[in-house]
Scaffold this motif. Structure first.
Motif, PDB file in Angstrom:
ATOM      1  N   ASP A 104      -0.565   3.248   7.884  1.00 38.03           N
ATOM      2  CA  ASP A 104      -0.570   2.917   6.462  1.00 38.03           C
ATOM      3  C   ASP A 104      -0.651   4.184   5.616  1.00 38.03           C
ATOM      4  O   ASP A 104       0.159   4.410   4.715  1.00 38.03           O
ATOM      5  N   ASN A 105      -1.621   5.018   5.886  1.00 35.69           N
ATOM      6  CA  ASN A 105      -1.818   6.208   5.069  1.00 35.69           C
ATOM      7  C   ASN A 105      -0.668   7.201   5.218  1.00 35.69           C
ATOM      8  O   ASN A 105      -0.216   7.784   4.238  1.00 35.69           O
ATOM      9  N   THR A 106      -0.184   7.373   6.432  1.00 37.54           N
ATOM     10  CA  THR A 106       0.875   8.355   6.651  1.00 37.54           C
ATOM     11  C   THR A 106       2.193   7.888   6.053  1.00 37.54           C
ATOM     12  O   THR A 106       2.933   8.692   5.476  1.00 37.54           O
ATOM     13  N   LEU A 107       2.505   6.596   6.180  1.00 38.61           N
ATOM     14  CA  LEU A 107       3.705   6.058   5.538  1.00 38.61           C
ATOM     15  C   LEU A 107       3.678   6.329   4.035  1.00 38.61           C
ATOM     16  O   LEU A 107       4.681   6.719   3.430  1.00 38.61           O
ATOM     17  N   VAL A 156       8.367  10.831  -4.114  1.00 43.31           N
ATOM     18  CA  VAL A 156       8.348  10.198  -5.436  1.00 43.31           C
ATOM     19  C   VAL A 156       7.060  10.422  -6.230  1.00 43.31           C
ATOM     20  O   VAL A 156       6.937   9.916  -7.343  1.00 43.31           O
ATOM     21  N   GLY A 157       6.091  11.138  -5.688  1.00 47.61           N
ATOM     22  CA  GLY A 157       4.856  11.409  -6.415  1.00 47.61           C
ATOM     23  C   GLY A 157       3.710  10.525  -5.975  1.00 47.61           C
ATOM     24  O   GLY A 157       3.835   9.716  -5.058  1.00 47.61           O
ATOM     25  N   ALA A 158       2.590  10.670  -6.664  1.00 48.26           N
ATOM     26  CA  ALA A 158       1.328  10.094  -6.195  1.00 48.26           C
ATOM     27  C   ALA A 158       1.044   8.671  -6.647  1.00 48.26           C
ATOM     28  O   ALA A 158       0.122   8.053  -6.141  1.00 48.26           O
ATOM     29  N   ASN A 159       1.793   8.122  -7.567  1.00 55.03           N
ATOM     30  CA  ASN A 159       1.475   6.811  -8.127  1.00 55.03           C
ATOM     31  C   ASN A 159       2.072   5.705  -7.249  1.00 55.03           C
ATOM     32  O   ASN A 159       3.048   5.063  -7.616  1.00 55.03           O
ATOM     33  N   LEU A 160       1.473   5.500  -6.079  1.00 53.53           N
ATOM     34  CA  LEU A 160       2.006   4.594  -5.060  1.00 53.53           C
ATOM     35  C   LEU A 160       0.956   3.634  -4.548  1.00 53.53           C
ATOM     36  O   LEU A 160      -0.233   3.911  -4.616  1.00 53.53           O
ATOM     37  N   ILE A 161       1.450   2.543  -3.988  1.00 47.92           N
ATOM     38  CA  ILE A 161       0.578   1.598  -3.291  1.00 47.92           C
ATOM     39  C   ILE A 161       1.392   0.947  -2.169  1.00 47.92           C
ATOM     40  O   ILE A 161       2.576   0.670  -2.338  1.00 47.92           O
ATOM     41  N   THR A 162       0.762   0.725  -1.046  1.00 51.23           N
ATOM     42  CA  THR A 162       1.452   0.083   0.068  1.00 51.23           C
ATOM     43  C   THR A 162       1.768  -1.360  -0.295  1.00 51.23           C
ATOM     44  O   THR A 162       0.885  -2.112  -0.682  1.00 51.23           O
ATOM     45  N   ALA A 163       3.043  -1.736  -0.150  1.00 55.60           N
ATOM     46  CA  ALA A 163       3.449  -3.121  -0.397  1.00 55.60           C
ATOM     47  C   ALA A 163       3.353  -3.931   0.887  1.00 55.60           C
ATOM     48  O   ALA A 163       3.059  -5.128   0.862  1.00 55.60           O
ATOM     49  N   VAL A 210       9.896   2.634  -1.639  1.00 49.97           N
ATOM     50  CA  VAL A 210      10.229   3.654  -0.649  1.00 49.97           C
ATOM     51  C   VAL A 210       9.996   3.035   0.723  1.00 49.97           C
ATOM     52  O   VAL A 210       8.956   2.414   0.954  1.00 49.97           O
ATOM     53  N   ILE A 211      10.954   3.186   1.609  1.00 44.52           N
ATOM     54  CA  ILE A 211      10.808   2.713   2.981  1.00 44.52           C
ATOM     55  C   ILE A 211      10.553   3.927   3.871  1.00 44.52           C
ATOM     56  O   ILE A 211      11.301   4.902   3.828  1.00 44.52           O
ATOM     57  N   GLY A 238       7.081   0.798   6.838  1.00 39.92           N
ATOM     58  CA  GLY A 238       6.421   0.275   5.657  1.00 39.92           C
ATOM     59  C   GLY A 238       7.259   0.343   4.412  1.00 39.92           C
ATOM     60  O   GLY A 238       8.197   1.134   4.308  1.00 39.92           O
ATOM     61  N   SER A 239       6.886  -0.515   3.475  1.00 37.67           N
ATOM     62  CA  SER A 239       7.473  -0.545   2.147  1.00 37.67           C
ATOM     63  C   SER A 239       6.388  -0.096   1.179  1.00 37.67           C
ATOM     64  O   SER A 239       5.320  -0.714   1.104  1.00 37.67           O
ATOM     65  N   ILE A 240       6.671   0.976   0.463  1.00 38.29           N
ATOM     66  CA  ILE A 240       5.698   1.556  -0.437  1.00 38.29           C
ATOM     67  C   ILE A 240       6.191   1.354  -1.871  1.00 38.29           C
ATOM     68  O   ILE A 240       7.308   1.732  -2.215  1.00 38.29           O
ATOM     69  N   ALA A 241       5.368   0.727  -2.692  1.00 41.84           N
ATOM     70  CA  ALA A 241       5.750   0.438  -4.076  1.00 41.84           C
ATOM     71  C   ALA A 241       5.366   1.600  -4.992  1.00 41.84           C
ATOM     72  O   ALA A 241       4.270   2.151  -4.897  1.00 41.84           O
ATOM     73  N   VAL A 242       6.299   1.956  -5.845  1.00 44.24           N
ATOM     74  CA  VAL A 242       6.011   2.916  -6.903  1.00 44.24           C
ATOM     75  C   VAL A 242       5.282   2.127  -7.992  1.00 44.24           C
ATOM     76  O   VAL A 242       5.857   1.205  -8.570  1.00 44.24           O
ATOM     77  N   ALA A 243       4.024   2.434  -8.209  1.00 50.14           N
ATOM     78  CA  ALA A 243       3.193   1.670  -9.140  1.00 50.14           C
ATOM     79  C   ALA A 243       3.569   1.973 -10.583  1.00 50.14           C
ATOM     80  O   ALA A 243       3.868   3.120 -10.929  1.00 50.14           O
ATOM     81  N   SER A 244       3.555   0.944 -11.390  1.00 46.71           N
ATOM     82  CA  SER A 244       3.809   1.152 -12.828  1.00 46.71           C
ATOM     83  C   SER A 244       2.557   1.711 -13.474  1.00 46.71           C
ATOM     84  O   SER A 244       1.452   1.609 -12.934  1.00 46.71           O
TER      85      SER A 244
END
Length: 138
Positions: free
Chosen positions: A60-63, A71-78, A107-108, A130-136
């Motif tokens: 989870d963390n490495t993905l 894409v930068g730091a504003n992310l959350i695992t989907a 991001v995949i 994993g699918s990582i969402a770019v958080a708004s």
């Protein structure tokens, strides 16, 4: 915000659970990240193997860190999946992830989780995607 290895390490250090596990980022950038932790008794299950939850944490963390390098730091695992292939035994748990595709909102990433023995030999234990969402903005 663009991340570099030093900032990625600060982000990891700000995560209490990551500190509890003793996780460290050893590589970061260009769509990839590597996270390691020393295997110790507290991380094992009843048969002496590293607990699957620890492998899932590493994936989870490495993905997500791999995605952050693009894409930068504003992310959350989907969401993510882990396929366990072999029991994890050794001295070090290593998770290496790379971005497969970076979009505007998702991001995949994929990740190989290995154990490293005392002589430096690696054994593949699990793979994850994993699918990582770019958080708004909040």
């Amino acid at each position: 915000m663009e991340l570099d290895l030093d900032l990625a390490r600060k982000v990891l250090a700000a995560q209490p659970f990551s500190r509890l596990l003793g996780a460290r980022i050893t590589e970061f950038g260009d769509g990839a990240a590597t996270l390691e932790l020393d295997i110790r008794d507290e991380l094992r299950q009843q048969n002496g193997f590293v607990h699957g939850g620890v492998l899932a944490y590493a994936a989870d963390n490495t993905l997500t860190f791999a995605a952050g390098s693009v894409v930068g730091a504003n992310l959350i695992t989907a969401g993510f999946t882990v396929d366990y292939m072999k029991p994890a035994v050794g001295a070090i748990l290593r998770a290496r992830a790379e971005v497969v595709r970076a979009g505007r909102t998702r991001v995949i990433s994929r990740c190989d989780i290995t154990t490293v023995d005392g002589e430096g030999g690696e054994t593949l234990c699990a793979v994850a995607q994993g699918s990582i969402a770019v958080a708004s903005d909040r």
